[in-house]
Design a protein around this motif. Structure first.
Motif, PDB file in Angstrom:
ATOM      1  N   MET A  39     -28.542  31.956  29.492  1.00  0.00           N
ATOM      2  CA  MET A  39     -28.459  32.949  28.419  1.00  0.00           C
ATOM      3  C   MET A  39     -29.849  33.400  27.972  1.00  0.00           C
ATOM      4  N   ASP A  40     -30.753  32.429  27.790  1.00  0.00           N
ATOM      5  CA  ASP A  40     -32.109  32.775  27.349  1.00  0.00           C
ATOM      6  C   ASP A  40     -32.812  33.674  28.361  1.00  0.00           C
ATOM      7  N   SER A  97     -20.838  35.818  34.373  1.00  0.00           N
ATOM      8  CA  SER A  97     -20.902  34.354  34.335  1.00  0.00           C
ATOM      9  C   SER A  97     -21.467  33.841  33.016  1.00  0.00           C
ATOM     10  N   VAL A  98     -22.297  34.660  32.345  1.00  0.00           N
ATOM     11  CA  VAL A  98     -22.881  34.194  31.088  1.00  0.00           C
ATOM     12  C   VAL A  98     -21.837  34.181  29.978  1.00  0.00           C
ATOM     13  N   LEU A  99     -20.728  34.819  30.184  1.00  0.00           N
ATOM     14  CA  LEU A  99     -19.681  34.839  29.177  1.00  0.00           C
ATOM     15  C   LEU A  99     -18.712  33.673  29.320  1.00  0.00           C
ATOM     16  N   LEU A 100     -18.854  32.909  30.389  1.00  0.00           N
ATOM     17  CA  LEU A 100     -17.952  31.782  30.600  1.00  0.00           C
ATOM     18  C   LEU A 100     -18.352  30.597  29.719  1.00  0.00           C
ATOM     19  N   ARG A 145     -21.229  38.354  20.712  1.00  0.00           N
ATOM     20  CA  ARG A 145     -22.467  39.114  20.829  1.00  0.00           C
ATOM     21  C   ARG A 145     -22.821  39.376  22.294  1.00  0.00           C
ATOM     22  N   LEU A 146     -22.655  38.348  23.110  1.00  0.00           N
ATOM     23  CA  LEU A 146     -22.946  38.524  24.534  1.00  0.00           C
ATOM     24  C   LEU A 146     -21.986  39.535  25.176  1.00  0.00           C
ATOM     25  N   ALA A 147     -20.707  39.458  24.780  1.00  0.00           N
ATOM     26  CA  ALA A 147     -19.726  40.398  25.338  1.00  0.00           C
ATOM     27  C   ALA A 147     -20.060  41.832  24.917  1.00  0.00           C
TER      28      ALA A 147
END
Length: 393
Positions: free
Chosen positions: A147-148, A136-139, A115-117
């Motif tokens: 994330m929030d 960086s949030v995908l790591l 979802r983030l990707a």
């Protein structure tokens, strides 16, 4: 007394805009507000309005695309929030789930990563200038707090962007509606203007046609009908008599001014013209309105009498015409002009009304041979005698 010609010199005034050093220059370029100018100006205004309308419509579609794109991003943010909430449930309610690496937890983390990707791909591919999502949030080591924060910022930004695009689209739609009203009003004004110019042009052409017709059928000096109009009236009467069971009574009084040539020779053509104009006005006033008074040429006149009761009535008309000549002669002090009149009537005497002019002309010459200054009636005899036809004053 011959007319004298003035030999005094004529002074030509100096032009209003002479070539003087202190005279202001007047621009020769002037815009004439004619049909072509109005049409060109209207077309230019219409083209500008259509171009502006096209640009506004294009901007409306662009705002609509931006609004739909913002909606897609917000849907992706909601899905990412849902996946993040599911992972948070595992962390809060299942102690050690992260350490145990259960299948459900791994699936929840994998769903959150997808979802983030997907959200990052949408945000980073935005055609508008939007803040990109860091990779960086995908790591795997990305914290939930990062994330929030990222999801909250993305949701706030794209909600605001969608509201702005929606307001901009409504504003442009209002402009498009107003422009459509303006273009419709312009087209209506162009139509009204074109109809007005068309009607004005038709009136001008009708007036010119009436002037040409009047000039073709009337004598330019006296204003009376000419020979052409007289014969046209006789032709119309002949056609009407053929259709009617009882043809109407018609008569032609052919008149020649006796002694008029002496007026031109002794007093000049100017006085002669004034005499003709004055006596023509009296002729017109002495007959009925529907009768035709015509100047045949020079000093010869004819009167077409429509509807008469008896020959005596024609004699009274002839006498009035003779009196018109006498009064004009006395008022102008000429004292040398009288009238000879020949009268031909249809259908009692002349069977073909087209021959009324010829028969009246022949009767007029009988008057001239019998002493002038009187009137005579035409008879069926080809050569009427003065004793049968002449009635002199």
């Amino acid at each position: 007394m011959a007319a004298e010609v003035s030999k005094t010199s004529t002074h030509i005034p100096e032009p209003l805009f002479a070539l003087r050093p202190d005279a202001p220059r007047v621009s020769a370029w002037r815009v004439r507000a004619g049909p072509a100018t109005v049409a060109v100006a209207s077309v230019l205004c219409l083209l500008i309005g259509v171009l502006y309308l096209a640009m506004q419509i294009r901007a409306v579609f662009s705002d609509q695309v931006k609004q739909e794109y913002a909606g897609l991003v917000l849907e992706a943010v909601e899905r990412a929030d849902t996946a993040r909430a599911r992972v948070g449930v595992w962390d809060e309610h299942v102690p050690g789930a992260h350490d145990a690496s259960t299948d459900d937890y791994r699936q929840a983390r994998a769903e959150l990563t997808r979802r983030l990707a997907s959200l990052a791909a949408l945000v980073n591919a935005s055609p508008a200038d939007a803040p990109h999502m860091p990779s960086s949030v995908l790591l795997p080591d990305a914290t939930f707090a990062e994330m929030d924060t990222l999801l909250a910022n993305a949701s706030s930004y794209w909600h605001t962007q969608r509201d702005l695009d929606s307001a901009d689209m409504r504003r442009r739609i209002t402009h498009v509606a107003r422009m459509l009203i303006a273009v419709a009003a312009l087209l209506f004004c162009m139509l009204i203007t074109a109809l007005g110019m068309y009607a004005k042009r038709n009136r001008q052409l009708a007036g010119q046609s009436h002037e040409f017709e009047h000039a073709a059928l009337h004598d330019p000096m006296t204003g009376l009908a000419n020979r052409r109009k007289l014969f046209a009236a006789l032709e119309e009467a002949a056609s009407q008599s053929q259709m009617d069971a009882t043809p109407p009574n018609l008569a032609v009084l052919y008149m020649d001014l006796d002694g008029f040539k002496k007026v031109n020779d002794s007093l000049g053509h100017r006085v002669g013209d004034e005499f003709l104009v004055a006596v023509s006005q009296r002729f017109r006033q002495s007959v009925r309105r529907h009768d035709v008074v015509a100047r045949i040429g020079g000093d010869e006149f004819a009167v077409l009498v429509r509807e008469f009761s008896a020959q005596e009535e024609l004699g009274e008309i002839a006498q009035r015409l003779i009196d018109c000549v006498v009064r004009t002669d006395e008022e102008m002090g000429v004292r040398m002009v009288r009238a000879s009149i020949g009268i031909a009537s249809f259908p009692d005497v002349i069977q073909d009304c087209r021959r009324l002019v010829v028969a009246a002309d022949e009767a007029m010459y009988q008057v001239k041979r019998g002493g002038k200054d009187g009137y005579a009636f035409a008879t069926r005899s080809p050569t009427p005698t003065p004793t049968d036809t002449l009635n002199t004053r």
